[in-house]
Motif scaffolding. Structure first.
Motif, mmCIF file in Angstrom:
data_model
loop_
_atom_site.group_PDB
_atom_site.id
_atom_site.type_symbol
_atom_site.label_atom_id
_atom_site.label_comp_id
_atom_site.label_asym_id
_atom_site.label_seq_id
_atom_site.Cartn_x
_atom_site.Cartn_y
_atom_site.Cartn_z
ATOM 1 N N LYS A 81 45.144 51.377 33.328
ATOM 2 C CA LYS A 81 44.052 50.758 32.568
ATOM 3 C C LYS A 81 43.862 49.292 32.946
ATOM 4 O O LYS A 81 42.859 48.684 32.603
ATOM 5 C CB LYS A 81 44.286 50.904 31.065
ATOM 6 C CG LYS A 81 44.144 52.336 30.603
ATOM 7 C CD LYS A 81 44.279 52.448 29.108
ATOM 8 C CE LYS A 81 44.111 53.904 28.698
ATOM 9 N NZ LYS A 81 44.251 54.075 27.257
ATOM 10 N N ILE A 82 44.852 48.723 33.622
ATOM 11 C CA ILE A 82 44.715 47.403 34.252
ATOM 12 C C ILE A 82 45.112 47.612 35.704
ATOM 13 O O ILE A 82 46.288 47.797 36.020
ATOM 14 C CB ILE A 82 45.603 46.333 33.593
ATOM 15 C CG1 ILE A 82 45.184 46.084 32.153
ATOM 16 C CG2 ILE A 82 45.538 45.027 34.405
ATOM 17 C CD1 ILE A 82 46.047 45.064 31.416
ATOM 18 N N ASP A 83 44.109 47.619 36.567
ATOM 19 C CA ASP A 83 44.334 47.864 37.996
ATOM 20 C C ASP A 83 43.154 47.247 38.745
ATOM 21 O O ASP A 83 42.009 47.637 38.510
ATOM 22 C CB ASP A 83 44.414 49.369 38.253
ATOM 23 C CG ASP A 83 44.814 49.692 39.686
ATOM 24 O OD1 ASP A 83 45.159 48.769 40.455
ATOM 25 O OD2 ASP A 83 44.767 50.888 40.040
ATOM 26 N N TYR A 84 43.440 46.287 39.604
ATOM 27 C CA TYR A 84 42.377 45.568 40.293
ATOM 28 C C TYR A 84 42.491 45.698 41.808
ATOM 29 O O TYR A 84 43.582 45.613 42.363
ATOM 30 C CB TYR A 84 42.421 44.071 39.927
ATOM 31 C CG TYR A 84 42.274 43.806 38.452
ATOM 32 C CD1 TYR A 84 41.093 44.102 37.794
ATOM 33 C CD2 TYR A 84 43.326 43.272 37.723
ATOM 34 C CE1 TYR A 84 40.953 43.867 36.437
ATOM 35 C CE2 TYR A 84 43.199 43.033 36.364
ATOM 36 C CZ TYR A 84 42.008 43.331 35.724
ATOM 37 O OH TYR A 84 41.881 43.093 34.388
ATOM 38 N N ALA A 85 41.334 45.871 42.444
ATOM 39 C CA ALA A 85 41.271 45.830 43.905
ATOM 40 C C ALA A 85 41.278 44.377 44.365
ATOM 41 O O ALA A 85 41.757 44.064 45.454
ATOM 42 C CB ALA A 85 40.013 46.541 44.404
ATOM 43 N N SER A 86 40.745 43.480 43.534
ATOM 44 C CA SER A 86 40.778 42.038 43.823
ATOM 45 C C SER A 86 40.850 41.275 42.515
ATOM 46 O O SER A 86 40.420 41.762 41.471
ATOM 47 C CB SER A 86 39.545 41.605 44.631
ATOM 48 O OG SER A 86 38.379 41.715 43.844
ATOM 49 N N THR A 109 37.152 39.614 39.100
ATOM 50 C CA THR A 109 37.973 40.780 39.388
ATOM 51 C C THR A 109 37.098 41.934 39.866
ATOM 52 O O THR A 109 35.906 41.984 39.573
ATOM 53 C CB THR A 109 38.757 41.251 38.153
ATOM 54 O OG1 THR A 109 37.835 41.729 37.171
ATOM 55 C CG2 THR A 109 39.597 40.143 37.562
ATOM 56 N N THR A 110 37.727 42.840 40.578
ATOM 57 C CA THR A 110 37.102 44.109 40.927
ATOM 58 C C THR A 110 38.033 45.199 40.404
ATOM 59 O O THR A 110 39.025 45.542 41.053
ATOM 60 C CB THR A 110 36.915 44.255 42.450
ATOM 61 O OG1 THR A 110 36.218 43.117 42.945
ATOM 62 C CG2 THR A 110 36.130 45.522 42.782
#
Length: 150
Positions: A81-86, A109-110
């Motif tokens: 549920k918290i996961d970013y590509a950038s 964020t992405t």
């Protein structure tokens, strides 16, 4: 009459609360380093580093308008549920008073996977409150608000 009293208080008390210019610069440099370390740990999902940086009492007023603890944030990371590509953090101002440093600015964020707004670019405003305890700075409170989702 209130203005002269405030001015007198500012002259007598306020300087004692603020570090000298060189000390202020050193603290700001350290907080900047910690801010970026924390942002990179969030990006990588590195909860070991996060728990080293966060105070035991760490609390977040998150972009979903919920107040959550460090354990809840860790659970969000583990479940995607918290996961970013950038994740980019831009510090605009650091203010230091005694053993408290407040960093404010914006983040871009992405999100990906199961994270809200996955695949979009999210810009938010943030405030991080760092407290120096036992010789080390710890992120103690955080507030983040999404301002643009594209």
């Amino acid at each position: 009459m209130q203005t002269p009293f405030y001015f007198l208080w500012w002259l007598l008390v306020s300087p004692a609360e603020r570090p000298s210019a060189p000390a202020q610069q050193a603290i700001e440099a350290e907080i900047t380093r910690l801010e970026q370390l924390e942002a990179q740990a969030v990006l990588k999902g590195d909860t070991t580093t996060l728990f080293r940086l966060w105070a035991k009492e760490f609390v977040v007023n998150n972009p979903d308008n919920r107040v959550v603890t460090a354990q809840q944030v860790r659970a969000f990371m583990r479940t995607g549920k918290i996961d970013y590509a950038s994740f980019q953090r831009i510090i605009e101002k650091i203010t230091v008073v005694d053993n408290v440093a407040i960093a404010m600015g914006r983040e871009t964020t992405t999100p990906q996977q199961k994270t809200a707004n996955a695949g979009k670019t999210v810009t938010r405003r943030y405030t991080n409150v760092w407290v120096r305890q036992a010789g080390a700075w710890h992120l103690t409170a955080r507030q983040a608000t999404n301002v643009v989702v594209q």
